[in-house]
Design a protein around this motif. Structure first.
Motif, PDB file in Angstrom:
ATOM      1  N   SER A   1      -1.972  -7.142   6.100  1.00 42.83           N
ATOM      2  CA  SER A   1      -0.731  -7.845   5.752  1.00 42.83           C
ATOM      3  C   SER A   1      -0.595  -8.054   4.250  1.00 42.83           C
ATOM      4  O   SER A   1       0.517  -8.117   3.737  1.00 42.83           O
ATOM      5  CB  SER A   1      -0.668  -9.213   6.435  1.00 42.83           C
ATOM      6  OG  SER A   1      -0.848  -9.069   7.799  1.00 42.83           O
ATOM      7  N   VAL A   2      -1.697  -8.166   3.539  1.00 39.54           N
ATOM      8  CA  VAL A   2      -1.611  -8.321   2.086  1.00 39.54           C
ATOM      9  C   VAL A   2      -1.432  -6.954   1.421  1.00 39.54           C
ATOM     10  O   VAL A   2      -0.599  -6.800   0.520  1.00 39.54           O
ATOM     11  CB  VAL A   2      -2.869  -9.035   1.536  1.00 39.54           C
ATOM     12  CG1 VAL A   2      -2.894  -9.006   0.017  1.00 39.54           C
ATOM     13  CG2 VAL A   2      -2.924 -10.480   2.018  1.00 39.54           C
ATOM     14  N   ALA A   3      -2.187  -5.954   1.900  1.00 38.83           N
ATOM     15  CA  ALA A   3      -2.241  -4.676   1.182  1.00 38.83           C
ATOM     16  C   ALA A   3      -1.048  -3.762   1.456  1.00 38.83           C
ATOM     17  O   ALA A   3      -0.442  -3.238   0.515  1.00 38.83           O
ATOM     18  CB  ALA A   3      -3.540  -3.954   1.544  1.00 38.83           C
ATOM     19  N   LEU A   4      -0.693  -3.569   2.726  1.00 34.48           N
ATOM     20  CA  LEU A   4       0.317  -2.547   3.029  1.00 34.48           C
ATOM     21  C   LEU A   4       1.710  -2.845   2.452  1.00 34.48           C
ATOM     22  O   LEU A   4       2.359  -1.933   1.973  1.00 34.48           O
ATOM     23  CB  LEU A   4       0.399  -2.296   4.549  1.00 34.48           C
ATOM     24  CG  LEU A   4      -0.794  -1.542   5.147  1.00 34.48           C
ATOM     25  CD1 LEU A   4      -0.517  -1.115   6.576  1.00 34.48           C
ATOM     26  CD2 LEU A   4      -1.172  -0.319   4.322  1.00 34.48           C
ATOM     27  N   PRO A   5       2.181  -4.113   2.443  1.00 39.35           N
ATOM     28  CA  PRO A   5       3.489  -4.345   1.800  1.00 39.35           C
ATOM     29  C   PRO A   5       3.466  -4.037   0.299  1.00 39.35           C
ATOM     30  O   PRO A   5       4.519  -3.873  -0.309  1.00 39.35           O
ATOM     31  CB  PRO A   5       3.749  -5.843   2.045  1.00 39.35           C
ATOM     32  CG  PRO A   5       2.938  -6.172   3.229  1.00 39.35           C
ATOM     33  CD  PRO A   5       1.707  -5.329   3.115  1.00 39.35           C
ATOM     34  N   GLY A   6       2.261  -3.934  -0.283  1.00 40.82           N
ATOM     35  CA  GLY A   6       2.166  -3.549  -1.691  1.00 40.82           C
ATOM     36  C   GLY A   6       2.332  -2.057  -1.904  1.00 40.82           C
ATOM     37  O   GLY A   6       2.563  -1.615  -3.024  1.00 40.82           O
ATOM     38  N   VAL A   7       2.200  -1.281  -0.813  1.00 38.97           N
ATOM     39  CA  VAL A   7       2.322   0.174  -0.974  1.00 38.97           C
ATOM     40  C   VAL A   7       3.503   0.766  -0.200  1.00 38.97           C
ATOM     41  O   VAL A   7       3.758   1.954  -0.297  1.00 38.97           O
ATOM     42  CB  VAL A   7       1.017   0.900  -0.551  1.00 38.97           C
ATOM     43  CG1 VAL A   7      -0.112   0.578  -1.495  1.00 38.97           C
ATOM     44  CG2 VAL A   7       0.626   0.565   0.875  1.00 38.97           C
TER      45      VAL A   7
ATOM     46  N   ALA B   1      -9.138   0.768   5.159  1.00 43.32           N
ATOM     47  CA  ALA B   1      -8.195   1.802   4.697  1.00 43.32           C
ATOM     48  C   ALA B   1      -7.025   1.166   3.944  1.00 43.32           C
ATOM     49  O   ALA B   1      -6.582   1.687   2.909  1.00 43.32           O
ATOM     50  CB  ALA B   1      -7.689   2.602   5.892  1.00 43.32           C
ATOM     51  N   ALA B   2      -6.544   0.019   4.439  1.00 39.91           N
ATOM     52  CA  ALA B   2      -5.429  -0.674   3.759  1.00 39.91           C
ATOM     53  C   ALA B   2      -5.862  -1.140   2.372  1.00 39.91           C
ATOM     54  O   ALA B   2      -5.109  -1.013   1.398  1.00 39.91           O
ATOM     55  CB  ALA B   2      -4.974  -1.863   4.603  1.00 39.91           C
ATOM     56  N   ALA B   3      -7.115  -1.640   2.267  1.00 39.78           N
ATOM     57  CA  ALA B   3      -7.625  -2.103   0.968  1.00 39.78           C
ATOM     58  C   ALA B   3      -7.735  -0.930  -0.009  1.00 39.78           C
ATOM     59  O   ALA B   3      -7.363  -1.057  -1.183  1.00 39.78           O
ATOM     60  CB  ALA B   3      -8.990  -2.765   1.160  1.00 39.78           C
ATOM     61  N   VAL B   4      -8.203   0.220   0.488  1.00 39.72           N
ATOM     62  CA  VAL B   4      -8.335   1.405  -0.382  1.00 39.72           C
ATOM     63  C   VAL B   4      -6.952   1.847  -0.864  1.00 39.72           C
ATOM     64  O   VAL B   4      -6.759   2.162  -2.046  1.00 39.72           O
ATOM     65  CB  VAL B   4      -9.061   2.547   0.377  1.00 39.72           C
ATOM     66  CG1 VAL B   4      -8.975   3.858  -0.397  1.00 39.72           C
ATOM     67  CG2 VAL B   4     -10.513   2.176   0.612  1.00 39.72           C
TER      68      VAL B   4
END
Lengths: 263, 218
Positions: free
Chosen positions: A173-179, A247-250
């Motif tokens: 939820s934190v990482a994917l909206p950033g990409v 994977a989301a963090a990467v």
């Protein structure tokens, strides 16, 4: 709050984690979501005469905790997914990111602080939810219960199911909206949560992509008629939750325009 | 009429191209599922009663932000009524998503025909209208970002989780996804009527609270 330019890497990341926790716990919307999930949980599993007649195993604390883990925690995590989704964009809009970027902070430290903050927040909310509902169950049960019979499955639920589920929801939820576009992220999340909600339990191995009702939940409580545990399915469930989080963090870390150039 | 049309066009410009791209992407995914998903998949209720209404609500909550909009003070100070502005903004986004949804229904019907198009529209419109009206209402009541999408999302997920409540007599009239649940007592038209009325009631509440109201930032 923003004294991040002195100290170790851990300390710099820790400052951002603390900032995340402080911001999130202060949001009224978080407590609205928490209240809605508690309400739904109590409507479904409060040890009233009607619910005890409807749910055969409700007098067992382990069943109670596995039931709320499968259904009501899903609602809580779904709500938290929305509230965590704006953690990167809100820093840009409020100018907090410029403050962080003015400090000798690396992209990896900033991203790690955000991700770990999201994970801790989700895990603490999940634990608070489980402990609160168990306390209500313990106080309201019209039959005698020992404290250890309640605490043991509760701790198991927090560690065995809560940790991987919180890691998944917190990181993704934190990482994917950033990409990607946040609305597209909501749709993907809704499809996954919707599939979880529509899934009916069975004696067979559960699909690996379930967030809170996969075979991990069978480690808390098992139906007496199907007492076996499919370890391959349990491992697949764990790998899906932790692997997707990684994977989301990467994906967030390799995003070029997240941070200033050269860091 | 002309003013209204240009207002909606302006709102679509503010929403940006992602609204069209994401809507087209979801339509594409549903069309691919229709072509490759096989007969086992109960595609129509899942897509047009469950997925698309949720997307409409998220779109209204996120692309048609009102009180959470960074320029809210400015817009509210220059608008005669918050209601007209909120209605225009929500209608622009809801209309766009619905346009894509109807296009998708037509395309899917060409691939495999199961329901008449008007029945699919009846299946989609009431839950979509209700959930997006709820998102619009929450968006006008709270400055919290993403809360509108979260509230309508929670209602959506709670409805999916409480399908077993259909065993109680009368619940079929107010169960949000009645076609998806199999419509056990054949009351889907009543159910859809109730949700359309609920959506209208929400807009009546928005009208009552926001008509001719100017800046009221919490």
């Amino acid at each position: 709050m923003f004294i991040v330019w002195e100290g170790s890497i851990m300390r710099k990341t820790g400052v951002i984690v603390r900032y995340e926790l402080k911001m999130q716990f202060g949001r009224p919307a978080v407590w609205v979501v928490f209240g809605a999930a508690v309400l739904l949980c109590q409507l479904d599993s409060f040890p009233s005469a009607v619910n005890l007649a409807r749910l055969e195993f409700l007098p067992q604390p382990a069943y109670f905790i596995s039931r709320i883990m499968s259904f009501d925690v899903l609602v809580l995590l779904f709500g938290l997914m929305f509230l965590l989704a704006g953690r990167l964009s809100v820093d840009e809009r409020t100018g907090v990111k410029s403050l962080f970027m003015a400090a000798p902070l690396k992209k990896s430290q900033y991203a790690a602080g955000k991700l770990v903050g999201g994970f801790f927040f989700t895990f603490l909310m999940l634990c608070a939810f489980l402990w609160f509902n168990m306390a209500v169950y313990f106080a309201a049960a019209p039959f005698s219960l020992s404290v250890s019979a309640c605490v043991f499955p509760l701790v198991k639920a927090c560690l065995v199911c809560g940790l991987p589920a919180s890691l998944f929801v917190g990181f993704v939820s934190v990482a994917l909206p950033g990409v990607m576009d946040v609305r597209l992220f909501y749709m993907l999340g809704a499809v996954l949560f919707g599939v979880n909600a529509a899934n009916v339990g069975s004696a067979e191995a559960m699909p690996f992509y379930l967030i809170t009702s996969g075979d991990l939940v069978r480690l808390i409580w098992r139906h007496p008629r199907w007492p076996f545990v499919n370890w391959n399915s349990v491992l697949a469930n764990v790998f899906f939750l932790t692997g997707t989080a990684a994977a989301a963090a990467v994906l967030l870390l390799i995003k070029r325009d997240l941070w200033r150039k050269g860091s | 009429m002309g003013e209204c049309k240009s207002g909606i066009q302006n709102e679509l410009k503010i929403a940006g191209t992602n609204l069209f791209l994401v809507s087209a992407g979801i339509c594409g995914a549903v069309i691919v599922l229709a072509a490759a998903g096989g007969e086992l998949l109960d595609l129509y209720p899942v897509s047009f009663e469950v997925i698309f209404p949720f997307f409409a609500a998220v779109s209204v909550g996120e692309w048609a932000r009102t009180r959470a909009d960074g320029n809210f003070d400015l817009i509210a100070a220059q608008s005669r009524s918050l209601f007209a502005w909120a209605l225009k903004r929500s209608a622009a986004v809801f209309g766009t998503v619905s346009f894509f949804a109807v296009g998708c229904m037509a395309a899917v019907s060409l691939i495999r025909y199961a329901y008449p198009l008007r029945e699919l529209i009846f299946m989609y419109f009431p839950p979509a209208f209700f959930l997006s009206s709820l998102a619009a209402w929450v968006g006008l009541e709270s400055v919290q970002e993403h809360l509108a999408a979260a509230v309508s999302g929670l209602v959506w997920l709670a409805a999916l989780l409480t399908r077993s409540l259909l065993r109680i007599r009368g619940v079929e009239y107010i169960y949000l996804f009645i076609c998806y649940a199999g419509d056990p007592n054949h009351v889907w038209l009543w159910n859809k009527g109730i949700y359309t009325a609920a959506g209208i009631l929400i807009w009546a509440a928005i009208f009552r609270r926001n008509y001719q109201k100017k800046v009221n930032r919490i």
